[in-house]
Structure formats: structure tokens, C-alpha cells
Design a protein around this motif. Structure first.
Motif, mmCIF file in Angstrom:
data_model
loop_
_atom_site.group_PDB
_atom_site.id
_atom_site.type_symbol
_atom_site.label_atom_id
_atom_site.label_comp_id
_atom_site.label_asym_id
_atom_site.label_seq_id
_atom_site.Cartn_x
_atom_site.Cartn_y
_atom_site.Cartn_z
ATOM 1 N N ALA A 53 6.185 3.145 -6.500
ATOM 2 C CA ALA A 53 6.801 2.657 -5.260
ATOM 3 C C ALA A 53 7.344 3.821 -4.435
ATOM 4 O O ALA A 53 7.185 3.860 -3.205
ATOM 5 N N TRP A 56 4.528 5.496 -2.728
ATOM 6 C CA TRP A 56 3.998 4.727 -1.603
ATOM 7 C C TRP A 56 4.825 4.919 -0.329
ATOM 8 O O TRP A 56 4.296 4.831 0.772
ATOM 9 N N LYS A 62 4.930 11.841 -3.119
ATOM 10 C CA LYS A 62 3.572 11.615 -3.629
ATOM 11 C C LYS A 62 2.830 12.936 -3.816
ATOM 12 O O LYS A 62 2.118 13.123 -4.816
ATOM 13 N N GLU A 90 -4.545 9.033 -8.505
ATOM 14 C CA GLU A 90 -4.383 8.159 -7.347
ATOM 15 C C GLU A 90 -5.642 7.331 -7.093
ATOM 16 O O GLU A 90 -6.725 7.879 -6.879
ATOM 17 N N CYS A 165 -3.591 1.437 -5.459
ATOM 18 C CA CYS A 165 -3.507 1.352 -3.996
ATOM 19 C C CYS A 165 -2.366 0.408 -3.608
ATOM 20 O O CYS A 165 -2.162 -0.630 -4.239
ATOM 21 N N ARG A 166 -1.664 0.779 -2.556
ATOM 22 C CA ARG A 166 -0.612 -0.097 -2.052
ATOM 23 C C ARG A 166 -1.248 -1.331 -1.413
ATOM 24 O O ARG A 166 -2.131 -1.199 -0.550
ATOM 25 N N THR A 170 2.259 -5.151 2.977
ATOM 26 C CA THR A 170 3.559 -4.774 2.388
ATOM 27 C C THR A 170 4.293 -3.751 3.258
ATOM 28 O O THR A 170 5.221 -3.102 2.792
ATOM 29 N N ASP A 171 3.874 -3.651 4.519
ATOM 30 C CA ASP A 171 4.591 -2.735 5.424
ATOM 31 C C ASP A 171 6.056 -3.150 5.510
ATOM 32 O O ASP A 171 6.363 -4.337 5.633
ATOM 33 N N GLU A 175 11.561 -0.119 -1.729
ATOM 34 C CA GLU A 175 11.001 0.380 -2.993
ATOM 35 C C GLU A 175 11.124 -0.645 -4.124
ATOM 36 O O GLU A 175 10.232 -0.770 -4.955
ATOM 37 N N LEU A 178 8.479 -3.220 -3.695
ATOM 38 C CA LEU A 178 7.161 -2.650 -3.999
ATOM 39 C C LEU A 178 6.982 -2.439 -5.500
ATOM 40 O O LEU A 178 5.915 -2.720 -6.060
ATOM 41 N N VAL A 182 4.003 -3.677 -9.345
ATOM 42 C CA VAL A 182 3.269 -2.748 -10.220
ATOM 43 C C VAL A 182 3.557 -3.074 -11.682
ATOM 44 O O VAL A 182 4.669 -2.889 -12.173
#
Ligand code: FE
Length: 196
Positions: A53, A56, A62, A90, A165-166, A170-171, A175, A178, A182
Motif C-alpha cells: 500500500a 502504491w 516504491k 512488481e 497491480c493496484r 481505488t484513486d 493506505e 489499500l 492485499v
């Protein structure tokens, strides 16, 4: 080779080993309880989910994660044994990553937790490298034919984690929201991160 039939149960053998180590002064007080506590309370795939998260929402994090996942995970407090050399993989829309330990059952304990039973099974270990698309389909993940699958052999030295992948839509999610998308399965690569 015949199978011996006079082997004590795993519990009895563990207790005998613990007693012998204690007799020899090699087992500090509370050592077993400390390991059990760490394994059940601290090594948790929710940690890996928080790492994903963060990746992302924070491009700089990242970048550090992809360059040196051990250090990046440690930034969030996730480090220690079996997490000394973590490598993050990734996923991209056209390339999916999945991990396996064909030798035994290695995972990056601080971020993935202890391995689930299916991950340790001889069938998963034997088949996922040979026929990943088929195995993933059997486990509920159907990938389009034009998505390449890369299978990574995690080992005692190198512990992989997948950055899925995100998901679209989810814009603006924070965190915590998000991270809830996962799962351990997504961190291993047999599932995608998906809004529930
Ligand atoms: Fe292993």
C-alpha cells in the motif's frame, strides 16, 4: 527405502528436543514462547500488505522498495530473521509474478508470515514452475493468455514478495484501505489485489 514405523509423534520429538536443550543449558528461559509469540503475532502478511500500500501511494518509497526491499521493509519496522534479503517483484499489466520454494517452504517471514500449507505442498512446489498458468487457474486465478507469468524461486538466501497491480477504482483510497486489498495469496502471486 522402507518407512520406519517406530517414530514418535512430532509433538513428542519436539518436547524431547526441548528437554535435551534445556538440560544442557542451551535453551534460555522463555525462548520457545518468544518464538511462538513472534511467529503468531509479528510475522503477518498484513505487514507485506502495508508495504504494498505504501508503494502504491509513494513513488519514492516504491523506488527504494524495488532497489532494496530489505531496507524499505525495515523502514516500516518489518525486519529480522528470514527477512535479511528481501526482493520485491512488481507486477505489471502484461507481466505477473509468482513465487515458490521448490526445495522446501521459504517465505520472507517478517512481511509474508509463515508459509501456508498449500505453499509447502509437494504438488505446488513441483508444478507451479512447470505449468504456472494451469496451477494458477486451479487456484482460482485465470490470467489472459497475453499476460506473461514469471515464476521466481525463493530460497534460504533470497526471499521474494510480489507487489500486485493496484486495482482500478481505488484513486484517493488511503493506505489502510489499500492494504486491506492485499492478501497473503496476492503477496505470493496466486491472487490479484482486488476490491472486496
Ligand atoms: Fe524453502
Amino acid at each position: 527405502m522402507s518407512t520406519p514405523t517406530n517414530i514418535a509423534s512430532p509433538k513428542a520429538r519436539a518436547e524431547a528436543l526441548q528437554a535435551a536443550l534445556t538440560d544442557k543449558g542451551l535453551m534460555p528461559d522463555g525462548a520457545v514462547d518468544a518464538v511462538i509469540h513472534t511467529a503468531t503475532e509479528e510475522w503477518d502478511p498484513k505487514n507485506g500488505a502495508r508495504v504494498v500500500a505504501r508503494a502504491w501511494v509513494d513513488p519514492e518509497f516504491k523506488k527504494r522498495l524495488l532497489e532494496d526491499a530489505t531496507s524499505a521493509c525495515a523502514e516500516l519496522g518489518y525486519e529480522g530473521i528470514q527477512g535479511e534479503y528481501i526482493v520485491a517483484l512488481e507486477d505489471e499489466p502484461e507481466r505477473h509474478n509468482v513465487i515458490v520454494c521448490t526445495q522446501c517452504s521459504c517465505t520472507a517471514w517478517p512481511v509474508l508470515g509463515l508459509p501456508p500449507d498449500w505453499y509447502k505442498s509437494p504438488e505446488y512446489r513441483a508444478r507451479v514452475a512447470r505449468e504456472p498458468r494451469k496451477v494458477l487457474k486451479e487456484m482460482g486465478l485465470v490470467l489472459a493468455k497475453d499476460i506473461a507469468i514469471r515464476v521466481w524461486e525463493t530460497s534460504a538466501e533470497t526471499r521474494y514478495m510480489v507487489i500486485p497491480c493496484r486495482p482500478e477504482g481505488t484513486d484517493g483510497w488511503n493506505e489502510e484501505e489499500l492494504a486491506a486489498l492485499v492478501t497473503r495469496e496476492a503477496l505470493i502471486g496466486i491472487a490479484l489485489a482486488n476490491p472486496a
